[in-house]
Design a protein around this motif. Structure first.
Motif, mmCIF file in Angstrom:
data_model
loop_
_atom_site.group_PDB
_atom_site.id
_atom_site.type_symbol
_atom_site.label_atom_id
_atom_site.label_comp_id
_atom_site.label_asym_id
_atom_site.label_seq_id
_atom_site.Cartn_x
_atom_site.Cartn_y
_atom_site.Cartn_z
ATOM 1 N N ASP A 18 31.299 19.059 36.190
ATOM 2 C CA ASP A 18 30.491 19.009 37.419
ATOM 3 C C ASP A 18 29.096 19.617 37.246
ATOM 4 O O ASP A 18 28.637 20.390 38.088
ATOM 5 N N ASP A 20 25.681 19.642 37.986
ATOM 6 C CA ASP A 20 24.980 18.953 39.065
ATOM 7 C C ASP A 20 23.483 18.873 38.773
ATOM 8 O O ASP A 20 22.971 19.561 37.889
ATOM 9 N N ASN A 75 33.185 16.578 32.509
ATOM 10 C CA ASN A 75 33.484 15.517 33.474
ATOM 11 C C ASN A 75 32.597 15.609 34.715
ATOM 12 O O ASN A 75 32.187 16.686 35.133
ATOM 13 N N ASN A 76 32.293 14.442 35.320
ATOM 14 C CA ASN A 76 31.511 14.360 36.567
ATOM 15 C C ASN A 76 30.090 14.893 36.371
ATOM 16 O O ASN A 76 29.550 15.599 37.217
ATOM 17 N N GLU A 102 33.138 11.022 33.001
ATOM 18 C CA GLU A 102 32.761 10.465 34.298
ATOM 19 C C GLU A 102 31.338 10.917 34.579
ATOM 20 O O GLU A 102 30.990 12.066 34.321
ATOM 21 N N ASP A 105 27.603 8.688 40.452
ATOM 22 C CA ASP A 105 27.109 7.371 40.862
ATOM 23 C C ASP A 105 25.571 7.268 40.939
ATOM 24 O O ASP A 105 24.962 6.428 40.269
ATOM 25 N N ILE A 106 24.950 8.099 41.752
ATOM 26 C CA ILE A 106 23.496 7.950 41.945
ATOM 27 C C ILE A 106 22.772 8.309 40.645
ATOM 28 O O ILE A 106 21.799 7.655 40.260
ATOM 29 N N VAL B 200 35.843 16.693 44.017
ATOM 30 C CA VAL B 200 34.412 16.405 44.116
ATOM 31 C C VAL B 200 34.045 15.053 43.503
ATOM 32 O O VAL B 200 32.919 14.591 43.662
ATOM 33 N N ASN B 201 34.994 14.419 42.812
ATOM 34 C CA ASN B 201 34.730 13.064 42.333
ATOM 35 C C ASN B 201 35.780 12.080 42.846
ATOM 36 O O ASN B 201 35.855 10.952 42.401
ATOM 37 N N ILE B 231 29.282 12.471 50.210
ATOM 38 C CA ILE B 231 28.677 12.512 48.875
ATOM 39 C C ILE B 231 29.224 13.686 48.065
ATOM 40 O O ILE B 231 29.296 13.619 46.837
ATOM 41 N N GLU B 232 29.646 14.739 48.743
ATOM 42 C CA GLU B 232 30.211 15.892 48.011
ATOM 43 C C GLU B 232 31.584 15.550 47.431
ATOM 44 O O GLU B 232 32.117 16.293 46.615
ATOM 45 N N ARG B 236 29.969 6.876 47.599
ATOM 46 C CA ARG B 236 28.659 6.265 47.805
ATOM 47 C C ARG B 236 28.234 6.434 49.260
ATOM 48 O O ARG B 236 27.072 6.651 49.549
ATOM 49 N N ASN B 300 31.089 24.561 43.488
ATOM 50 C CA ASN B 300 31.009 23.178 43.954
ATOM 51 C C ASN B 300 31.817 23.076 45.231
ATOM 52 O O ASN B 300 32.673 23.921 45.503
#
Ligand code: SF4
Lengths: 194, 469
Positions: A18, A20, A75-76, A102, A105-106, B200-201, B231-232, B236, B300
């Motif tokens: 994660d 970010d 991941n992510n 993973e 998306d954006i 979170v995913n 989104i968190e 989408r 997160n």
């Protein structure tokens, strides 16, 4: 945009999950009005301590990291804020691809539009990469193939349209503009107007 | 043909200009493009480089919120106080909007505010629209049955130039919440609990539709809080089908359809629900009565626990260890044992009138604890005016809190509002990432009433002990 075909490089590994976009580039550096020169803020708060001194423990500050073009992340990768400044900063710093299990998306969308490759691989390949930082690997975009230093190759998925644009160095806006007749027709024929 | 469609598919299908194929994404039409000063300058530069106009300036809603200070500023000279970069960015936004014929709700506008607060309150956010913005919390607008999602700056440029985006159709994810939330448990607690559960995913690749009796019982502001944080979970977008609550909210708003147009729109909007038997790619159900006030403990928004639960032991996971290290918290302790330095009530998640009212009801007639700094930042000029008309500003200032100008404020540490290194902030915003609220700042996400109760207690607190008439 320059065409991309093959990237061959040693890897830098950041195993944390994660990661970010706030970590990739903190918000206080978003007051820029340009997309240039953001590499110096990449992972700013991890790379530097609060006095602005180099944090020697951070992976990007290790001598081995210099010249590496491929980042292996947990991941992510790239979750959170939609800031395109994240791929801009990665590219400007010298990275050309990120490999993870993973990728958000954006961030994926933003990366593909800037020629930064978001490569998703299976857990086994990822584990191998995490366990062998600095491994020299090859990413072949046309074949959608990632090859490890022992020759093992895995396929990776990537949006076909984005791949073709990147291979030919085509800007997606150009493609959209070619659809103008269809857009005009849509605007005229819809039953309600926004 | 009797195909049962989901809400998402109905809105999607209506906006397809060119259909998707294996080799090319769909060309999707955008009805409303919301913009702000931080993620647009490079998109305007692109237009200049290619000498392109903005195709539909009338479909752009422009404001300034992210880097704008929340201390009152009346002139550009004041802006320099926050930083030269901020001042330049804000000036550039004014110049860009002027040059490309876009109306800007900027300084001095009584409609200025956070992008995701003003769209709905002006009535520009409507059911069935496609809405995009260079900000990931665009998912907020899905509360009205719009398909709304965040985009990057290059895509902002695409929408400027063509009013369209290249998109692949996402999958659909049904989240049902049935029953009634207990007293003291809010929409914010619900969405935090959902993110804890799905991860979170968990929503990656999907558009979530929130359904069920607990969702339909929510007012629009609570629905926006839920959709905001889709989104968190990596989704989408988040959506909720429009109903009478939606119509009552929109009716009469300046940018909503008026008179005869309203009736036509309502007929169209009434079709916007998932048909009985419509198939979702994934589905989960939650029981509302089992919910409790939630807080985050990690870095997160999926690292969530109930207000009285202990921090779980996941020390075998290096990411967990890194997060707890950063947060300076211990496994096995509840968050209520930790001292609070800052309380932030604001952001596009929880800065609307009902959020401020709920927080004011907690602090009314009381004083915040010694040593706690509390910022209350309304989401827009309109929210600010309405709150002041109700006397909420005086309730907050009498309790010892700061009442600020609208903006993103401490949600994103780039406008002068930040917490100090190591300071623990209970925040009604949406991200507890490392450094999000300032270098080394530690963020605990919570509802407005939990945040307000924590300000009074000086520690993270269960709001149920502080509720008053
Ligand atoms: S309040 Fe926070 S999340 Fe919302 S638009 Fe502003 S910066 Fe983004």
């Amino acid at each position: 945009m320059e065409a991309i075909t093959i990237i061959r490089s040693r890897t830098v590994v950041m195993p944390t999950k994660d990661i970010d976009t706030d970590q990739i580039i903190p918000a206080r550096f978003l007051t820029t009005i340009s997309r240039e020169g953001l590499g110096k803020f990449l992972f700013n708060d991890l790379r530097l301590d609060d006095q602005g001194r180099i944090n020697k423990d951070f992976v990007l500050n290790q001598p081995d990291a210099s010249g590496c073009e491929i980042l292996v992340g947990g991941n992510n990768f790239g979750c959170g804020s939609s800031r395109e400044h994240a791929p801009w900063a990665l590219l400007d710093y010298g990275f050309k691809a990120v490999v993870s299990t993973e990728i958000a998306d954006i961030f994926t969308h933003n990366s593909l539009k800037n020629g930064f490759l978001p490569i998703v691989v299976d857990t086994d390949t990822h584990t191998t990469l995490l366990e062998h930082p600095g491994m020299e690997i090859t990413i072949d975009l046309a074949m959608q193939k990632l090859t490890l230093d022992d020759g093992t190759a895995v396929k990776f998925p990537i949006d076909a349209f984005s791949r073709d644009c990147l291979l030919q160095g085509i800007d997606q806006l150009g493609y959209l503009q070619q659809q103008l007749a269809a857009i005009e027709k849509f605007e005229e024929s819809r039953s309600w107007k926004p | 043909m009797s195909t049962q469609e989901t809400l998402h598919n109905k809105v999607w299908n209506e906006h397809v200009v060119v259909a998707e194929t294996p080799d090319s994404p769909a060309v999707l039409y955008v009805d409303l493009h919301i913009i702000h000063e931080v993620t647009t300058p490079q998109a305007f530069s692109l237009l200049r480089e290619k000498t392109l106009p903005v195709r539909h300036p009338e479909l752009v809603l422009a404001t300034m919120d992210h880097s704008t200070p929340t201390t009152p500023v009346s002139s550009f000279k004041d802006l320099e106080i926050v930083g030269a970069g901020v001042a330049r960015q804000i000036r550039q936004m004014e110049k860009n909007c002027q040059e490309f014929g876009i109306e800007l709700l900027g300084f001095g506008s009584s409609s200025r505010g956070i992008v995701h607060v003003i769209g709905p309150e002006l009535g520009a956010t409507q059911p069935g629209k496609t809405i995009v913005c260079g900000d990931s919390h665009t998912s907020t607008h899905g509360a009205f049955g719009a398909l709304a999602f965040g985009i990057g700056t290059t895509e902002v440029g695409h929408v400027f130039a063509t009013q369209c985006l290249l998109q692949r159709k996402p999958k659909t994810f049904e989240i049902r919440v049935e029953g009634k939330l207990p007293v003291g448990v809010t929409a914010k607690d619900l969405i935090l609990a959902i993110i804890r559960e799905i991860g979170v995913n968990g929503g990656a690749g999907y558009v979530i539709e929130y359904r069920g009796s607990a969702i339909t019982a929510f007012d629009m502001e609570s629905r926006m809080t839920v959709c905001n944080m889709s989104i968190e979970a990596g989704a989408r977008a988040g959506m909720i089908a429009p109903d009478d609550t939606t119509l009552n909210f929109l009716h009469g708003l300046p940018r909503a359809p008026q008179d005869a147009d309203w009736d036509v729109a309502v007929t169209r909007w009434n079709e916007l629900r998932s048909d009985d038997g419509a198939k979702f790619d994934k589905s989960v159900t939650f029981a509302a009565h089992e919910m409790q006030p939630m807080v985050t403990y990690g870095t997160n928004p999926g690292m969530v626990i109930g207000i009285n639960e202990a921090i779980p032991d996941k020390r075998s996971d290096p990411s967990f260890r890194k997060a707890l290290d950063y947060m300076q918290l211990e496994v096995g302790k509840p968050m209520t044992e930790y001292v609070v330095d800052v309380v932030f009530i604001g952001s596009c998640t929880n800065s609307r009138l009902s959020d401020l009212q709920a927080a004011a009801n907690v602090v009314k007639g009381r004083k915040i604890a010694e040593g706690v700094r509390m910022l209350v930042v309304p989401g827009s000029q309109q929210v600010k005016q309405k709150a002041e008309a109700l006397g909420l500003d005086r309730i907050f200032t009498a309790a010892g809190a700061e009442w600020r100008e609208p903006g993103c404020s401490m949600c994103i540490g780039m406008n002068g509002d930040i917490a100090g290194k190591g300071q623990l902030t209970v925040s009604t915003s949406n991200r507890n990432f490392e450094g999000r609220q300032g270098v080394g700042a530690r963020t605990v996400l919570a509802s407005p009433i939990t945040a307000a109760a924590s300000a009074l207690a000086g520690k993270v607190a269960d709001p149920r002990a502080y509720l008053q008439e």
